[in-house]
Design an enzyme around this catalytic site. Structure first.
Site, PDB file in Angstrom:
ATOM      1  N   CYS A  29       0.862  -1.184   0.000  1.00  0.00           N
ATOM      2  CA  CYS A  29       0.000   0.000   0.000  1.00  0.00           C
ATOM      3  C   CYS A  29       0.903   1.239   0.000  1.00  0.00           C
ATOM      4  O   CYS A  29       1.932   1.267   0.668  1.00  0.00           O
ATOM      5  CB  CYS A  29      -0.873  -0.008   1.253  1.00  0.00           C
ATOM      6  SG  CYS A  29      -1.711   1.541   1.594  1.00  0.00           S
TER       7      CYS A  29
ATOM      8  N   CYS B 113       1.454   4.910   3.613  1.00  0.00           N
ATOM      9  CA  CYS B 113       2.407   5.308   4.664  1.00  0.00           C
ATOM     10  C   CYS B 113       3.795   4.818   4.285  1.00  0.00           C
ATOM     11  O   CYS B 113       4.214   3.750   4.719  1.00  0.00           O
ATOM     12  CB  CYS B 113       2.001   4.722   6.012  1.00  0.00           C
ATOM     13  SG  CYS B 113       0.347   5.186   6.548  1.00  0.00           S
TER      14      CYS B 113
ATOM     15  N   CYS C 111      -6.366  -0.625   8.521  1.00  0.00           N
ATOM     16  CA  CYS C 111      -5.643   0.600   8.197  1.00  0.00           C
ATOM     17  C   CYS C 111      -5.487   1.420   9.466  1.00  0.00           C
ATOM     18  O   CYS C 111      -6.442   1.577  10.231  1.00  0.00           O
ATOM     19  CB  CYS C 111      -6.396   1.404   7.131  1.00  0.00           C
ATOM     20  SG  CYS C 111      -5.580   2.966   6.728  1.00  0.00           S
TER      21      CYS C 111
ATOM     22  N   TYR D 144      -7.800  31.428  -1.833  1.00  0.00           N
ATOM     23  CA  TYR D 144      -7.981  29.971  -1.917  1.00  0.00           C
ATOM     24  C   TYR D 144      -8.664  29.518  -0.624  1.00  0.00           C
ATOM     25  O   TYR D 144      -8.224  28.582   0.044  1.00  0.00           O
ATOM     26  CB  TYR D 144      -6.645  29.236  -2.069  1.00  0.00           C
ATOM     27  CG  TYR D 144      -5.825  29.615  -3.290  1.00  0.00           C
ATOM     28  CD1 TYR D 144      -6.075  29.032  -4.533  1.00  0.00           C
ATOM     29  CD2 TYR D 144      -4.789  30.544  -3.199  1.00  0.00           C
ATOM     30  CE1 TYR D 144      -5.324  29.365  -5.645  1.00  0.00           C
ATOM     31  CE2 TYR D 144      -4.024  30.876  -4.308  1.00  0.00           C
ATOM     32  CZ  TYR D 144      -4.296  30.286  -5.523  1.00  0.00           C
ATOM     33  OH  TYR D 144      -3.546  30.610  -6.623  1.00  0.00           O
TER      34      TYR D 144
ATOM     35  N   ASP E  53      -3.462  30.088   0.692  1.00  0.00           N
ATOM     36  CA  ASP E  53      -3.256  28.650   0.927  1.00  0.00           C
ATOM     37  C   ASP E  53      -3.558  27.896  -0.368  1.00  0.00           C
ATOM     38  O   ASP E  53      -4.584  27.229  -0.492  1.00  0.00           O
ATOM     39  CB  ASP E  53      -4.176  28.188   2.062  1.00  0.00           C
ATOM     40  CG  ASP E  53      -3.966  26.722   2.428  1.00  0.00           C
ATOM     41  OD1 ASP E  53      -2.977  26.122   1.980  1.00  0.00           O
ATOM     42  OD2 ASP E  53      -4.821  26.172   3.156  1.00  0.00           O
TER      43      ASP E  53
ATOM     44  N   CYS F 129       1.403  23.406   0.972  1.00  0.00           N
ATOM     45  CA  CYS F 129       1.587  21.958   1.132  1.00  0.00           C
ATOM     46  C   CYS F 129       2.696  21.458   0.211  1.00  0.00           C
ATOM     47  O   CYS F 129       2.886  20.252   0.077  1.00  0.00           O
ATOM     48  CB  CYS F 129       0.279  21.218   0.847  1.00  0.00           C
ATOM     49  SG  CYS F 129      -0.371  21.500  -0.807  1.00  0.00           S
TER      50      CYS F 129
END
Length: 470
Positions: free
Chosen positions: A82, A85, A180, A331, A401, A428
């Protein structure tokens, strides 16, 4: 190493330091730089070269020959298959160290502007079960690992259907997930009940390649208030839909908003589709400090609620509001940052290109009795004209943002024209933030930098920068 030979395999390569976006740096004997994915600094690896350019090469780890001493045992059995992570093999303190380094490297290398000392990263108190939203996918295309394929020794493997997450880089293959660790319960219990009932009733999963089947996706939201929202997405209506919905309603009384969506399109997006409320409210409620927010099935909301509070507290602190300022929230999405900062502003003006988000922002402002907040749908560069300023006031503080792509250059030019005394840039993606800071350097100086980790066990990092007019 021939420049065009993309199949070159190298052994005994030691990964020296962290680069960015989950990659590490190594060097060949001739001094050439390798950007390597799939390892961590300190590993000695066997790798395959994917791209060989004049000044550097890109490579991927095939085998870890000698692991870094700081590696730890991943806690999830799906780790490595997966893609959710990718850093579970690193202790959390090491993850935050690399993220801090990523911010510093990218701001200095790409931004190339004068910077203050970067504050110590704000880590997440929760490193498991921290997400409030997950989307699970039903698929006939169960992802098979190389080990499973090798073990079959050439025999055809019957693919079981899968309910979980897309395998990294694959739009049609899904990793079947049992447990999960990203979202608190009842998330896993809901997912596993759907798998059980689908098997009991022989319900067809969707085949993305053939564009046929029935069960498509399921979105689960778990708020810190204890409220739970489920949206089950199917290709078309059939009687078994209500068997599944009734089972969810009966077995999980904590589901306060139970919904379904019919999606007969070729893609999985639901933003242009109707969400039908089957049981409970059509929304759930969430709080950031004492501010109340309405979260509808299609609403955007920061996915790590507790860490979003910290991110917004830092943003509010950088804004330096005294109660006299006109604050522009660019934003703005559903208005969460502007509303969070509203007590310190004379007026809040939010601008967002997605019209549905602006409707949610207006509702959120009304829920919090904020009559001094106004929200507008449209492109900031088009809306923020002299006539608009005359009506709503020129900004004293701007909070921006943007998405990962950063600000459009047209907006950067608009900010330079608006000349607000302070700009708080929440990002981000430090790489695109650095690019924008270089453009803003014409008029603005960087005063503060604060990285914030919103997503433990991933390489993603948020960064807050305070700029002031020179």
């Amino acid at each position: 190493m021939g420049r065009k030979n993309k199949k070159t395999i190298l052994s005994g390569i030691r990964l020296e330091r962290y680069a960015a976006e989950g990659k590490s740096i190594a060097h060949l004997e001739d001094g050439k730089t390798l950007l390597v994915q799939g390892g961590v600094p300190g590993d000695t690896v066997k790798l395959i070269v994917l791209k060989n350019k004049k000044s550097y090469a890109e490579a991927k780890v095939m085998q870890i020959e000698s692991p870094a001493t700081e590696r730890v045992e991943p806690f999830c059995k799906h780790f490595g298959v997966c893609g959710g992570c990718k850093w579970q093999m690193l202790p959390y303190h090491k993850q935050t160290e690399y993220k801090q380094q990523q911010v510093a490297d990218q701001l200095r290398r790409i931004g190339n502007v004068a910077l203050p000392e970067i504050m110590t990263i704000c880590g997440s108190e929760r490193t498991e079960f921290y997400r409030n939203k997950l989307e699970f996918t039903f698929s006939t295309q169960h992802y098979l690992t190389q080990e499973q394929i090798d073990a079959a020794q050439g025999e055809v493997i019957e693919r079981e259907p899968a309910l979980g997450f897309h395998a990294p880089g694959m739009f049609d293959k899904v990793v079947d997930i049992e447990t999960c660790y990203l979202q608190p319960e009842p998330s896993n219990k809901i997912k596993n009940l759907m798998r059980q009932l689908a098997k009991e009733h022989d319900l067809p999963y969707y085949d993305f390649k053939k564009q046929e089947g029935w069960l498509r996706n399921m979105i689960v939201r778990v708020a810190t208030t204890g409220e739970v929202m489920v949206n089950l997405i199917v290709h078309h209506k059939r009687p078994e839909l209500f068997i599944l919905l009734d089972a969810l309603k009966d077995q999980f009384p904590e589901i306060s908003s139970l919904n379904y969506t019919i999606n007969g399109k070729k893609n999985d997006t639901i933003y242009d589709l109707d969400v039908i409320n089957y049981h409970g409210k059509a929304y759930i409620e969430e709080y950031l400090e004492d501010f109340r927010f309405k979260i509808s099935p299609k609403s955007f909301f920061q996915t790590n609620t507790k860490q979003a509070e910290k991110l917004y507290q830092i943003t509010r602190d950088f804004a330096g509001l005294t109660g006299e300022e006109v604050l522009y929230d660019l934003y703005c999405g559903t208005g969460s940052i502007g509303i969070f900062c509203s007590k310190g502003a004379k007026k809040v003006v939010g601008i967002e290109v997605v019209a549905d988000a602006i409707e949610d922002a207006k509702i959120n402002a009304a829920w919090n009795n904020l009559e001094h907040c106004a929200f507008f749908a449209g492109d900031v560069a088009d809306i923020a004209t002299d006539a608009f300023f005359a009506e709503h006031g020129r900004p004293d503080v701007i909070i921006t943002d943007p998405p990962r792509a950063g600000m459009h250059e047209k907006l950067v030019q608009q900010l330079l024209k608006m000349r607000a005394p302070r700009v708080v840039y929440v990002s981000c993606n430090p790489a695109t933030q650095a690019r924008d800071l270089q453009l803003l350097d014409e008029a603005y100086a960087v005063l503060k930098i604060q990285p914030v980790d919103m997503f433990p066990h991933t390489h993603h990092i948020e960064n807050v920068v305070l700029l002031e007019l020179k």
